[in-house]
Design a protein around this motif. Structure first.
Motif, PDB file in Angstrom:
ATOM      1  N   THR A  22      57.629  64.658 -12.077  1.00 36.25           N
ATOM      2  CA  THR A  22      56.611  65.302 -11.247  1.00 36.25           C
ATOM      3  C   THR A  22      55.384  64.412 -11.097  1.00 36.25           C
ATOM      4  O   THR A  22      54.863  64.233  -9.990  1.00 36.25           O
ATOM      5  CB  THR A  22      56.205  66.658 -11.853  1.00 36.25           C
ATOM      6  OG1 THR A  22      57.359  67.500 -11.945  1.00 36.25           O
ATOM      7  CG2 THR A  22      55.157  67.342 -10.988  1.00 36.25           C
ATOM      8  N   LEU A  36      53.925  62.683  -7.621  1.00 36.73           N
ATOM      9  CA  LEU A  36      52.547  62.867  -7.160  1.00 36.73           C
ATOM     10  C   LEU A  36      51.856  61.529  -6.929  1.00 36.73           C
ATOM     11  O   LEU A  36      51.122  61.354  -5.941  1.00 36.73           O
ATOM     12  CB  LEU A  36      51.764  63.697  -8.179  1.00 36.73           C
ATOM     13  CG  LEU A  36      52.184  65.170  -8.320  1.00 36.73           C
ATOM     14  CD1 LEU A  36      51.485  65.802  -9.520  1.00 36.73           C
ATOM     15  CD2 LEU A  36      51.849  65.948  -7.053  1.00 36.73           C
ATOM     16  N   CYS A  75      53.301  59.828  -3.777  1.00 39.33           N
ATOM     17  CA  CYS A  75      52.758  60.467  -2.572  1.00 39.33           C
ATOM     18  C   CYS A  75      51.327  60.024  -2.307  1.00 39.33           C
ATOM     19  O   CYS A  75      50.932  59.836  -1.147  1.00 39.33           O
ATOM     20  CB  CYS A  75      52.798  61.987  -2.722  1.00 39.33           C
ATOM     21  SG  CYS A  75      54.313  62.710  -2.121  1.00 39.33           S
ATOM     22  N   TYR A 132      47.583  68.175  -2.131  1.00 33.15           N
ATOM     23  CA  TYR A 132      48.745  68.801  -2.761  1.00 33.15           C
ATOM     24  C   TYR A 132      48.656  70.328  -2.750  1.00 33.15           C
ATOM     25  O   TYR A 132      49.485  71.001  -3.359  1.00 33.15           O
ATOM     26  CB  TYR A 132      48.882  68.316  -4.205  1.00 33.15           C
ATOM     27  CG  TYR A 132      49.102  66.827  -4.332  1.00 33.15           C
ATOM     28  CD1 TYR A 132      50.098  66.185  -3.597  1.00 33.15           C
ATOM     29  CD2 TYR A 132      48.313  66.058  -5.181  1.00 33.15           C
ATOM     30  CE1 TYR A 132      50.301  64.823  -3.711  1.00 33.15           C
ATOM     31  CE2 TYR A 132      48.504  64.690  -5.299  1.00 33.15           C
ATOM     32  CZ  TYR A 132      49.499  64.079  -4.554  1.00 33.15           C
ATOM     33  OH  TYR A 132      49.696  62.732  -4.669  1.00 33.15           O
ATOM     34  N   LEU A 159      55.532  71.564  -7.202  1.00 31.61           N
ATOM     35  CA  LEU A 159      54.746  70.350  -7.045  1.00 31.61           C
ATOM     36  C   LEU A 159      55.537  69.259  -6.328  1.00 31.61           C
ATOM     37  O   LEU A 159      55.008  68.566  -5.448  1.00 31.61           O
ATOM     38  CB  LEU A 159      54.273  69.842  -8.410  1.00 31.61           C
ATOM     39  CG  LEU A 159      53.093  70.585  -9.035  1.00 31.61           C
ATOM     40  CD1 LEU A 159      52.872  70.135 -10.471  1.00 31.61           C
ATOM     41  CD2 LEU A 159      51.815  70.354  -8.219  1.00 31.61           C
ATOM     42  N   SER A 173      54.399  70.486  -2.726  1.00 28.45           N
ATOM     43  CA  SER A 173      53.145  69.732  -2.681  1.00 28.45           C
ATOM     44  C   SER A 173      53.337  68.288  -2.230  1.00 28.45           C
ATOM     45  O   SER A 173      52.490  67.739  -1.521  1.00 28.45           O
ATOM     46  CB  SER A 173      52.476  69.750  -4.057  1.00 28.45           C
ATOM     47  OG  SER A 173      52.017  71.029  -4.376  1.00 28.45           O
ATOM     48  N   CYS A 174      54.431  67.664  -2.656  1.00 29.25           N
ATOM     49  CA  CYS A 174      54.669  66.262  -2.298  1.00 29.25           C
ATOM     50  C   CYS A 174      55.414  66.125  -0.974  1.00 29.25           C
ATOM     51  O   CYS A 174      54.999  65.380  -0.084  1.00 29.25           O
ATOM     52  CB  CYS A 174      55.456  65.557  -3.400  1.00 29.25           C
ATOM     53  SG  CYS A 174      54.530  65.304  -4.929  1.00 29.25           S
ATOM     54  N   LEU A 202      48.968  75.802  -3.005  1.00 26.80           N
ATOM     55  CA  LEU A 202      50.118  75.736  -3.908  1.00 26.80           C
ATOM     56  C   LEU A 202      50.348  77.054  -4.626  1.00 26.80           C
ATOM     57  O   LEU A 202      51.493  77.414  -4.932  1.00 26.80           O
ATOM     58  CB  LEU A 202      49.899  74.623  -4.941  1.00 26.80           C
ATOM     59  CG  LEU A 202      50.987  74.482  -6.013  1.00 26.80           C
ATOM     60  CD1 LEU A 202      52.314  74.090  -5.390  1.00 26.80           C
ATOM     61  CD2 LEU A 202      50.563  73.459  -7.072  1.00 26.80           C
ATOM     62  N   TRP A 221      45.875  68.727   6.504  1.00 26.79           N
ATOM     63  CA  TRP A 221      47.146  68.315   5.906  1.00 26.79           C
ATOM     64  C   TRP A 221      48.265  69.274   6.271  1.00 26.79           C
ATOM     65  O   TRP A 221      49.384  68.869   6.533  1.00 26.79           O
ATOM     66  CB  TRP A 221      47.008  68.282   4.381  1.00 26.79           C
ATOM     67  CG  TRP A 221      46.401  67.025   3.878  1.00 26.79           C
ATOM     68  CD1 TRP A 221      45.134  66.869   3.407  1.00 26.79           C
ATOM     69  CD2 TRP A 221      47.009  65.748   3.807  1.00 26.79           C
ATOM     70  NE1 TRP A 221      44.924  65.561   3.057  1.00 26.79           N
ATOM     71  CE2 TRP A 221      46.063  64.851   3.282  1.00 26.79           C
ATOM     72  CE3 TRP A 221      48.267  65.275   4.137  1.00 26.79           C
ATOM     73  CZ2 TRP A 221      46.338  63.507   3.065  1.00 26.79           C
ATOM     74  CZ3 TRP A 221      48.547  63.926   3.936  1.00 26.79           C
ATOM     75  CH2 TRP A 221      47.591  63.062   3.402  1.00 26.79           C
TER      76      TRP A 221
END
Length: 313
Positions: free
Chosen positions: A58, A62, A65, A83, A168, A172-173, A246, A306
């Motif tokens: 993870t 992150l 990214c 994220y 995540l 998120s990524c 998130l 984003w």
């Protein structure tokens, strides 16, 4: 947090998401296959080892990214917002999606209610103590149950580690990468769950080896699981794109893991089916209103964000 349109090529976005998926699964087997560590002495040790591996994959995702995305500033607040990790509008991102998701479990709640009702009726028939002492006993049992869950390593996997690391990595990524790669929000909602489901293919081998069952049965079980992960992955991606938060898919993921599959039928009472249908209708009716971007972000007019708040209204 703003991003430059087209700052990530389609090829880079797809390759990065594929690599993250492979790495997320492969690292789970690295302690024994690559580092040649001895087998864990207990199931708890085995799970802790997997927790560490999932955490490493993870963090790596992150960081990768952060280098690929066209981020204009490396301030912590900018990185976190990229994220979907934001403090503002947190209660909306927790309460509203959780309430929406719970509608799909209306049948399960009805079934639980009738089960509790039957239990109380049985206690009355047997002259059980329903006074203050009886309620105190029930309360103490609930505390003991909670403590047993907290100390259960499998519960930590199901309700904490797996939802957090998966959201995540796969939300998120991957979603910012795909959006910045030029994919439309609807395409992202349908595409990102494919990576999410592929990350569960390793369960086929594990189920086949550990359960000592036929390959056909293992394929059927894992196929059903993959279908469920695609459906849930689409929903979680929808929440992330709509809210940019998130917390929205994370709490829904934890809740669904806790509840399991929704109950839609019971031989004891038809009210379960009625509750399920009513919940589904309520879910469909409230899906867009409860995920309206202006509930989760103050800047939705004339901005490039984003998670495409402006384009997804």
């Amino acid at each position: 947090m703003e991003a430059e349109a087209g700052g990530v090529s389609v090829a880079v976005a797809i390759v990065a998401c594929t690599a993250m998926t492979i790495f997320y699964v492969a690292i789970l087997y690295s302690p024994t296959l690559i580092f040649r560590l001895p087998p864990p002495s207990s199931f708890k040790s085995f799970m802790i080892r997997r927790f560490v591996c999932a955490g490493i994959s993870t963090v790596v995702s992150l960081l990768v990214c952060a280098f690929i995305l066209p981020i204009k500033s490396w301030e912590v607040s900018y990185l976190f917002s990229a994220y979907g990790v934001r403090l503002h509008h947190t209660w909306q991102a927790v309460i509203l999606p959780l309430s929406l998701t719970s509608l799909m479990y209306a049948g399960s709640f009805v079934l639980k209610f009738f089960s509790l009702w039957s239990s109380w009726a049985e206690h009355e028939d047997h002259g059980m103590d329903l006074s203050f002492n009886g309620l105190r006993s029930v309360f103490l049992k609930l505390i003991n149950l909670t403590l047993s869950v907290v100390s259960n390593i499998s519960a930590w996997r199901m309700y904490i580690v797996a939802p957090l690391t998966e959201e995540l990595v796969f939300r998120s990524c991957m979603i910012p990468l795909l959006l910045c790669g030029g994919f439309k929000p609807y395409t992202v909602i349908l595409l990102s769950p494919v990576f999410f489901s592929l990350a569960h293919l390793n369960h086929l081998l594990e189920f086949y080896m550990q359960q000592d069952t036929s390959l056909l049965k293992a394929c059927m079980v894992v196929g059903f699981q993959l279908g469920y992960t695609v459906i849930f992955g689409s929903y979680a991606s929808f929440l992330f794109v709509r809210t940019g938060h998130l917390a929205a898919p994370l709490v829904s993921h934890m809740f669904c893991n806790f509840m399991g599959l929704p109950a839609f039928f019971s031989q004891k009472t038809g009210m379960v089916s009625v509750g399920f249908v009513a919940g589904v209708l309520g879910f469909v009716y409230l899906l867009f209103p409860l995920t309206s971007p202006d509930l989760y972000n103050d800047r939705i007019d004339d901005c490039k964000c984003w998670h495409r708040y402006c384009d997804w209204s």
